[in-house]
Design a protein around this motif. Structure first.
Motif, PDB file in Angstrom:
ATOM      1  N   ARG A  60     -10.092  -3.565  -9.714  1.00  0.00           N
ATOM      2  CA  ARG A  60     -10.104  -2.203 -10.236  1.00  0.00           C
ATOM      3  C   ARG A  60      -9.789  -1.735 -11.345  1.00  0.00           C
ATOM      4  NH1 ARG A  60      -5.771   2.965  -9.055  1.00  0.00           N
ATOM      5  NH2 ARG A  60      -4.198   1.195  -9.380  1.00  0.00           N
ATOM      6  N   GLU A  61     -10.506  -0.852 -11.838  1.00  0.00           N
ATOM      7  CA  GLU A  61      -9.798  -0.167 -13.334  1.00  0.00           C
ATOM      8  C   GLU A  61      -8.764   0.754 -13.446  1.00  0.00           C
ATOM      9  OE1 GLU A  61     -12.476   1.762 -15.548  1.00  0.00           O
ATOM     10  OE2 GLU A  61     -13.293   3.426 -14.149  1.00  0.00           O
ATOM     11  N   GLY A  62      -7.679   0.919 -13.828  1.00  0.00           N
ATOM     12  CA  GLY A  62      -6.589   1.383 -14.034  1.00  0.00           C
ATOM     13  C   GLY A  62      -5.786   1.055 -14.009  1.00  0.00           C
ATOM     14  N   SER A  63      -4.471   1.616 -13.376  1.00  0.00           N
ATOM     15  CA  SER A  63      -3.061   0.903 -12.830  1.00  0.00           C
ATOM     16  C   SER A  63      -2.365   1.947 -11.744  1.00  0.00           C
ATOM     17  CB  SER A  63      -2.401   0.504 -13.481  1.00  0.00           C
ATOM     18  OG  SER A  63      -2.040   1.738 -14.253  1.00  0.00           O
ATOM     19  N   GLY A  64      -1.626   1.873 -11.597  1.00  0.00           N
ATOM     20  CA  GLY A  64      -1.208   2.926 -10.679  1.00  0.00           C
ATOM     21  C   GLY A  64      -1.665   2.986  -8.917  1.00  0.00           C
ATOM     22  N   LYS A  65      -0.716   3.627  -8.249  1.00  0.00           N
ATOM     23  CA  LYS A  65      -1.193   3.752  -6.941  1.00  0.00           C
ATOM     24  C   LYS A  65      -3.362   3.922  -7.069  1.00  0.00           C
ATOM     25  CE  LYS A  65       0.357   6.503  -3.061  1.00  0.00           C
ATOM     26  NZ  LYS A  65       1.568   7.510  -2.238  1.00  0.00           N
ATOM     27  N   LEU A  66      -2.851   3.193  -5.540  1.00  0.00           N
ATOM     28  CA  LEU A  66      -5.048   3.698  -5.433  1.00  0.00           C
ATOM     29  C   LEU A  66      -5.267   4.833  -4.593  1.00  0.00           C
ATOM     30  CD1 LEU A  66      -5.270   0.193  -3.729  1.00  0.00           C
ATOM     31  CD2 LEU A  66      -6.751   0.714  -6.006  1.00  0.00           C
ATOM     32  N   SER A  67      -6.402   5.364  -4.606  1.00  0.00           N
ATOM     33  CA  SER A  67      -7.022   6.516  -4.386  1.00  0.00           C
ATOM     34  C   SER A  67      -6.734   6.277  -3.028  1.00  0.00           C
ATOM     35  CB  SER A  67      -7.177   7.712  -5.292  1.00  0.00           C
ATOM     36  OG  SER A  67      -9.462   7.072  -5.100  1.00  0.00           O
ATOM     37  N   PRO A  68      -7.224   7.493  -2.201  1.00  0.00           N
ATOM     38  CA  PRO A  68      -8.319   7.207  -1.388  1.00  0.00           C
ATOM     39  C   PRO A  68      -9.191   6.704  -1.352  1.00  0.00           C
ATOM     40  CG  PRO A  68      -6.868   9.220  -0.391  1.00  0.00           C
ATOM     41  CD  PRO A  68      -6.913   8.948  -2.358  1.00  0.00           C
ATOM     42  N   LEU A  69      -9.854   7.564  -1.567  1.00  0.00           N
ATOM     43  CA  LEU A  69     -11.304   7.053  -2.412  1.00  0.00           C
ATOM     44  C   LEU A  69     -11.352   5.403  -2.993  1.00  0.00           C
ATOM     45  CD1 LEU A  69     -14.331   7.435  -2.369  1.00  0.00           C
ATOM     46  CD2 LEU A  69     -14.250   8.279  -4.325  1.00  0.00           C
ATOM     47  N   GLN A  70     -10.763   5.163  -3.497  1.00  0.00           N
ATOM     48  CA  GLN A  70     -10.509   3.769  -3.453  1.00  0.00           C
ATOM     49  C   GLN A  70      -9.929   2.477  -2.517  1.00  0.00           C
ATOM     50  OE1 GLN A  70      -7.438   3.731  -7.431  1.00  0.00           O
ATOM     51  NE2 GLN A  70      -8.983   3.604  -8.812  1.00  0.00           N
ATOM     52  N   ARG A  71      -9.046   3.001  -1.696  1.00  0.00           N
ATOM     53  CA  ARG A  71      -8.424   2.181  -0.232  1.00  0.00           C
ATOM     54  C   ARG A  71     -10.631   2.278   0.161  1.00  0.00           C
ATOM     55  NH1 ARG A  71      -2.875   1.789   0.629  1.00  0.00           N
ATOM     56  NH2 ARG A  71      -1.928   3.723  -0.806  1.00  0.00           N
ATOM     57  N   ALA A  72     -11.053   3.284   0.425  1.00  0.00           N
ATOM     58  CA  ALA A  72     -12.470   3.323   1.187  1.00  0.00           C
ATOM     59  C   ALA A  72     -12.884   2.390   0.738  1.00  0.00           C
ATOM     60  CB  ALA A  72     -12.620   4.496   1.754  1.00  0.00           C
ATOM     61  N   TRP A  73     -13.175   2.420  -0.755  1.00  0.00           N
ATOM     62  CA  TRP A  73     -14.241   1.319  -1.282  1.00  0.00           C
ATOM     63  C   TRP A  73     -13.764  -0.109  -1.608  1.00  0.00           C
ATOM     64  CZ3 TRP A  73     -18.679   1.096  -2.246  1.00  0.00           C
ATOM     65  CH2 TRP A  73     -19.979   2.115  -3.237  1.00  0.00           C
ATOM     66  N   TRP A  74     -11.804  -0.142  -1.178  1.00  0.00           N
ATOM     67  CA  TRP A  74     -11.227  -1.886  -1.295  1.00  0.00           C
ATOM     68  C   TRP A  74     -11.736  -2.535   0.201  1.00  0.00           C
ATOM     69  CZ3 TRP A  74      -8.325  -3.519   2.299  1.00  0.00           C
ATOM     70  CH2 TRP A  74      -7.825  -5.153   1.986  1.00  0.00           C
ATOM     71  N   ALA A  75     -11.573  -1.765   0.706  1.00  0.00           N
ATOM     72  CA  ALA A  75     -11.774  -2.044   2.962  1.00  0.00           C
ATOM     73  C   ALA A  75     -13.410  -2.604   2.864  1.00  0.00           C
ATOM     74  CB  ALA A  75     -11.737  -0.576   3.248  1.00  0.00           C
ATOM     75  N   CYS A  76     -14.520  -1.053   2.368  1.00  0.00           N
ATOM     76  CA  CYS A  76     -15.849  -1.536   2.304  1.00  0.00           C
ATOM     77  C   CYS A  76     -16.144  -3.236   1.544  1.00  0.00           C
ATOM     78  CB  CYS A  76     -16.254  -0.863   1.601  1.00  0.00           C
ATOM     79  SG  CYS A  76     -17.102   1.216   2.988  1.00  0.00           S
ATOM     80  N   LEU A  77     -15.764  -3.147   0.267  1.00  0.00           N
ATOM     81  CA  LEU A  77     -16.142  -4.475  -0.582  1.00  0.00           C
ATOM     82  C   LEU A  77     -15.384  -5.848  -0.341  1.00  0.00           C
ATOM     83  CD1 LEU A  77     -16.093  -2.611  -4.312  1.00  0.00           C
ATOM     84  CD2 LEU A  77     -18.228  -3.326  -2.940  1.00  0.00           C
TER      85      LEU A  77
END
Length: 102
Positions: A60-77
């Motif tokens: 993922r680009e960026g750093s820090g805490k994952l947003s809920p949308l990023q968590r959803a994308w991570w799970a899907c991928l």
């Protein structure tokens, strides 16, 4: 003598940016390589902290805490191999099999 630095990446940065934008900043190694990004380029992006490794083959680009949308994308991928869609998903919903295909 210092090694010459490559000025222009061999891949289309706009295509990588578009994919990252579409997926909330989360991308897989296979998506990157499909866009022409080499393993050396990925290592460089990680080293320069342009992208961060989330798990094996996911960045993922960026750093820090994952947003809920990023968590959803991570799970899907991350679980893409076991994902179901279209008619299979409709069949499970209709049959009420509790997620088990027969």
């Amino acid at each position: 003598m210092p090694r010459p630095q490559r000025q222009v990446p061999p891949y289309d940065v706009a295509l990588v940016r578009a994919r990252l934008t579409a997926q909330a900043g989360v991308i897989t190694r296979s998506q990157l390589t499909g866009l022409g990004v080499t393993d050396a380029d990925i290592a460089r992006l990680v080293r320069r902290k342009t992208v961060h490794r989330l798990s094996m083959g996911l960045f993922r680009e960026g750093s820090g805490k994952l947003s809920p949308l990023q968590r959803a994308w991570w799970a899907c991928l991350h679980h893409a191999d076991s994902a179901i869609a279209d008619l299979s998903a409709l069949q499970l919903a209709r049959d009420g099999t509790g997620g088990h295909l027969t």
